[in-house]
Scaffold this motif. Structure first.
Motif, PDB file in Angstrom:
ATOM      1  N   PHE A  39       0.620  -1.353   0.010  1.00 32.70           N
ATOM      2  CA  PHE A  39       0.058   0.012   0.015  1.00 32.70           C
ATOM      3  C   PHE A  39       0.939   1.020  -0.142  1.00 32.70           C
ATOM      4  CE2 PHE A  39       0.569  -0.285   4.358  1.00 32.70           C
ATOM      5  CZ  PHE A  39       0.519   1.162   5.044  1.00 32.70           C
ATOM      6  N   GLN A  40       2.033   1.133   0.559  1.00 36.92           N
ATOM      7  CA  GLN A  40       3.004   2.400   0.364  1.00 36.92           C
ATOM      8  C   GLN A  40       3.377   2.614  -0.846  1.00 36.92           C
ATOM      9  OE1 GLN A  40       3.436  -0.387   2.636  1.00 36.92           O
ATOM     10  NE2 GLN A  40       4.156   0.015   4.524  1.00 36.92           N
ATOM     11  N   GLN A  41       3.495   1.607  -1.920  1.00 33.64           N
ATOM     12  CA  GLN A  41       3.970   2.124  -3.000  1.00 33.64           C
ATOM     13  C   GLN A  41       2.641   2.544  -3.640  1.00 33.64           C
ATOM     14  OE1 GLN A  41       6.949   1.887  -4.831  1.00 33.64           O
ATOM     15  NE2 GLN A  41       5.608   2.755  -6.346  1.00 33.64           N
ATOM     16  N   VAL A  42       1.571   2.360  -3.408  1.00 37.46           N
ATOM     17  CA  VAL A  42       0.266   2.675  -4.287  1.00 37.46           C
ATOM     18  C   VAL A  42       0.279   4.276  -3.653  1.00 37.46           C
ATOM     19  CG1 VAL A  42      -2.306   2.801  -4.150  1.00 37.46           C
ATOM     20  CG2 VAL A  42      -0.954   0.741  -4.334  1.00 37.46           C
ATOM     21  N   GLN A  43       0.582   4.692  -2.491  1.00 38.99           N
ATOM     22  CA  GLN A  43       0.472   5.793  -1.695  1.00 38.99           C
ATOM     23  C   GLN A  43       1.676   6.828  -2.552  1.00 38.99           C
ATOM     24  OE1 GLN A  43       1.825   5.372   2.402  1.00 38.99           O
ATOM     25  NE2 GLN A  43      -0.286   5.828   2.971  1.00 38.99           N
ATOM     26  N   LYS A  44       2.841   6.332  -2.715  1.00 38.64           N
ATOM     27  CA  LYS A  44       3.814   7.138  -3.776  1.00 38.64           C
ATOM     28  C   LYS A  44       3.400   7.107  -4.959  1.00 38.64           C
ATOM     29  CE  LYS A  44       7.817   5.420  -1.030  1.00 38.64           C
ATOM     30  NZ  LYS A  44       9.083   4.426  -1.136  1.00 38.64           N
ATOM     31  N   TYR A  45       2.394   6.272  -5.617  1.00 38.78           N
ATOM     32  CA  TYR A  45       1.872   6.433  -6.977  1.00 38.78           C
ATOM     33  C   TYR A  45       0.999   7.658  -6.806  1.00 38.78           C
ATOM     34  CZ  TYR A  45       3.773   2.102  -9.146  1.00 38.78           C
ATOM     35  OH  TYR A  45       4.372   1.079  -9.539  1.00 38.78           O
ATOM     36  N   GLU A  46       0.042   7.666  -5.881  1.00 38.29           N
ATOM     37  CA  GLU A  46      -0.881   8.635  -5.763  1.00 38.29           C
ATOM     38  C   GLU A  46      -0.466  10.006  -5.471  1.00 38.29           C
ATOM     39  OE1 GLU A  46      -3.957   7.032  -2.913  1.00 38.29           O
ATOM     40  OE2 GLU A  46      -4.490   5.648  -4.440  1.00 38.29           O
ATOM     41  N   LYS A  47       0.743  10.250  -4.817  1.00 31.91           N
ATOM     42  CA  LYS A  47       1.355  11.556  -4.372  1.00 31.91           C
ATOM     43  C   LYS A  47       2.182  11.772  -5.826  1.00 31.91           C
ATOM     44  CE  LYS A  47       1.368  10.773   0.305  1.00 31.91           C
ATOM     45  NZ  LYS A  47       2.286  10.642   1.448  1.00 31.91           N
ATOM     46  N   GLY A  48       2.233  11.182  -6.562  1.00 33.53           N
ATOM     47  CA  GLY A  48       3.405  11.510  -7.701  1.00 33.53           C
ATOM     48  C   GLY A  48       4.670  11.457  -7.428  1.00 33.53           C
ATOM     49  N   ALA A  49       4.943  10.833  -6.282  1.00 38.04           N
ATOM     50  CA  ALA A  49       6.192  10.769  -5.806  1.00 38.04           C
ATOM     51  C   ALA A  49       7.183   9.631  -6.630  1.00 38.04           C
ATOM     52  CB  ALA A  49       6.512  10.287  -4.330  1.00 38.04           C
ATOM     53  N   ASN A  50       6.399   8.532  -7.136  1.00 42.79           N
ATOM     54  CA  ASN A  50       6.969   7.572  -7.752  1.00 42.79           C
ATOM     55  C   ASN A  50       6.096   7.472  -9.389  1.00 42.79           C
ATOM     56  OD1 ASN A  50       8.809   6.901  -5.750  1.00 42.79           O
ATOM     57  ND2 ASN A  50       8.022   4.687  -5.809  1.00 42.79           N
ATOM     58  N   ARG A  51       6.757   7.451 -10.304  1.00 48.14           N
ATOM     59  CA  ARG A  51       6.121   7.261 -11.637  1.00 48.14           C
ATOM     60  C   ARG A  51       5.491   6.156 -11.901  1.00 48.14           C
ATOM     61  NH1 ARG A  51      10.432  10.746 -15.254  1.00 48.14           N
ATOM     62  NH2 ARG A  51       9.668  12.686 -14.695  1.00 48.14           N
ATOM     63  N   ILE A  52       4.373   6.083 -12.567  1.00 52.88           N
ATOM     64  CA  ILE A  52       3.701   4.776 -12.791  1.00 52.88           C
ATOM     65  C   ILE A  52       3.769   4.536 -14.193  1.00 52.88           C
ATOM     66  CG2 ILE A  52       1.445   3.647 -12.972  1.00 52.88           C
ATOM     67  CD1 ILE A  52       0.371   5.950 -11.303  1.00 52.88           C
ATOM     68  N   SER A  53       4.575   3.276 -14.515  1.00 51.21           N
ATOM     69  CA  SER A  53       4.873   2.585 -15.751  1.00 51.21           C
ATOM     70  C   SER A  53       3.612   2.533 -16.352  1.00 51.21           C
ATOM     71  CB  SER A  53       5.621   1.614 -15.693  1.00 51.21           C
ATOM     72  OG  SER A  53       4.868   0.252 -15.323  1.00 51.21           O
ATOM     73  N   ALA A  54       3.950   2.527 -17.916  1.00 59.94           N
ATOM     74  CA  ALA A  54       2.801   2.498 -18.704  1.00 59.94           C
ATOM     75  C   ALA A  54       2.023   1.135 -18.478  1.00 59.94           C
ATOM     76  CB  ALA A  54       3.134   2.363 -20.267  1.00 59.94           C
ATOM     77  N   SER A  55       2.842  -0.162 -18.250  1.00 60.37           N
ATOM     78  CA  SER A  55       2.108  -1.203 -18.187  1.00 60.37           C
ATOM     79  C   SER A  55       1.244  -1.349 -16.816  1.00 60.37           C
ATOM     80  CB  SER A  55       2.982  -2.492 -18.157  1.00 60.37           C
ATOM     81  OG  SER A  55       4.006  -2.377 -17.147  1.00 60.37           O
ATOM     82  N   ARG A  56       1.772  -0.635 -15.719  1.00 61.19           N
ATOM     83  CA  ARG A  56       1.307  -0.517 -14.663  1.00 61.19           C
ATOM     84  C   ARG A  56      -0.152   0.146 -14.536  1.00 61.19           C
ATOM     85  NH1 ARG A  56       2.179  -3.901 -10.884  1.00 61.19           N
ATOM     86  NH2 ARG A  56       4.294  -3.481 -10.601  1.00 61.19           N
ATOM     87  N   LEU A  57       0.296   1.221 -15.285  1.00 63.51           N
ATOM     88  CA  LEU A  57      -1.175   2.173 -15.499  1.00 63.51           C
ATOM     89  C   LEU A  57      -2.140   1.438 -16.196  1.00 63.51           C
ATOM     90  CD1 LEU A  57      -2.079   5.011 -14.610  1.00 63.51           C
ATOM     91  CD2 LEU A  57      -1.158   5.651 -16.918  1.00 63.51           C
ATOM     92  N   GLN A  58      -2.027   0.594 -17.078  1.00 68.55           N
ATOM     93  CA  GLN A  58      -2.943  -0.307 -17.776  1.00 68.55           C
ATOM     94  C   GLN A  58      -3.590  -0.984 -16.902  1.00 68.55           C
ATOM     95  OE1 GLN A  58      -3.894  -0.152 -21.290  1.00 68.55           O
ATOM     96  NE2 GLN A  58      -5.424  -1.383 -20.470  1.00 68.55           N
ATOM     97  N   GLN A  59      -2.609  -1.557 -15.992  1.00 65.20           N
ATOM     98  CA  GLN A  59      -3.205  -2.549 -14.979  1.00 65.20           C
ATOM     99  C   GLN A  59      -4.449  -2.069 -14.049  1.00 65.20           C
ATOM    100  OE1 GLN A  59       0.440  -3.982 -13.049  1.00 65.20           O
ATOM    101  NE2 GLN A  59      -0.273  -5.953 -13.433  1.00 65.20           N
ATOM    102  N   ILE A  60      -3.922  -0.544 -13.562  1.00 67.12           N
ATOM    103  CA  ILE A  60      -4.441   0.259 -12.623  1.00 67.12           C
ATOM    104  C   ILE A  60      -6.017   0.488 -13.294  1.00 67.12           C
ATOM    105  CG2 ILE A  60      -4.901   2.524 -11.411  1.00 67.12           C
ATOM    106  CD1 ILE A  60      -1.571   2.174 -11.070  1.00 67.12           C
ATOM    107  N   ALA A  61      -5.787   0.949 -14.466  1.00 67.41           N
ATOM    108  CA  ALA A  61      -7.080   1.099 -15.368  1.00 67.41           C
ATOM    109  C   ALA A  61      -7.870   0.255 -15.452  1.00 67.41           C
ATOM    110  CB  ALA A  61      -6.532   1.709 -16.727  1.00 67.41           C
ATOM    111  N   LYS A  62      -7.519  -1.231 -15.771  1.00 68.53           N
ATOM    112  CA  LYS A  62      -8.340  -2.318 -15.780  1.00 68.53           C
ATOM    113  C   LYS A  62      -8.865  -2.746 -14.329  1.00 68.53           C
ATOM    114  CE  LYS A  62      -8.061  -6.951 -17.547  1.00 68.53           C
ATOM    115  NZ  LYS A  62      -7.423  -8.097 -17.951  1.00 68.53           N
ATOM    116  N   MET A  63      -8.318  -2.492 -13.336  1.00 70.44           N
ATOM    117  CA  MET A  63      -8.884  -2.781 -12.119  1.00 70.44           C
ATOM    118  C   MET A  63      -9.859  -1.852 -11.411  1.00 70.44           C
ATOM    119  SD  MET A  63      -5.430  -4.212 -10.166  1.00 70.44           S
ATOM    120  CE  MET A  63      -5.632  -6.061 -10.004  1.00 70.44           C
TER     121      MET A  63
END
Length: 137
Positions: A39-63
């Protein structure tokens, strides 16, 4: 040591992930588990601290059951407006509000109200309270 400032696009995409996750009623932990992340990694994604790769963004969009383009709606372009009205500037506060838990709760409750008359009265109340609050400042 200098603190790294998140890229505005990464922050925007992250805030859209947060908004959609909250509207879907999914916790950071549940989304992280589904993605094989903490969940800490999800927090970092949501704050923009870590970039979301294209494949990961595709997974998130699907979910979260949205197209990938959803995460870029209203994203900053870096262009300076050349005068006139700016849609992105005028709607940024809406995105910011919807990415808060209060914004999500209020929106969910408001859309469940069937009576247009009651919804109008709630809007009138909110506007009156906001006006009263600004007069006290």
């Amino acid at each position: 040591m200098l603190k790294k400032i998140p890229n505005p696009i990464d922050r925007h995409v992250g805030s859209r992930v947060r908004m959609r996750r909250m509207l879907a009623g999914v916790s950071q932990e549940k989304l992280g588990d589904a993605l094989g992340l903490t969940f800490q990694q999800v927090q970092k994604y949501e704050k923009g601290a870590n970039r979301i790769s294209a494949s990961r963004l595709q997974q998130i969009a699907k979910m979260l059951d949205v197209p990938v383009s959803f995460f870029f709606d209203g994203a900053p372009t870096g262009d300076t407006p050349s005068g006139g009205f700016s849609d992105s500037a005028s709607t940024t506060y809406i995105s910011d509000f919807l990415s808060t838990s209060e914004g999500v709760q209020l929106t969910k409750a408001f859309v469940r109200i069937k009576s247009g008359r009651v919804r109008r009265r709630i809007i009138d109340l909110a506007e009156a309270l906001a006006e009263e609050d600004s007069e006290k400042s």
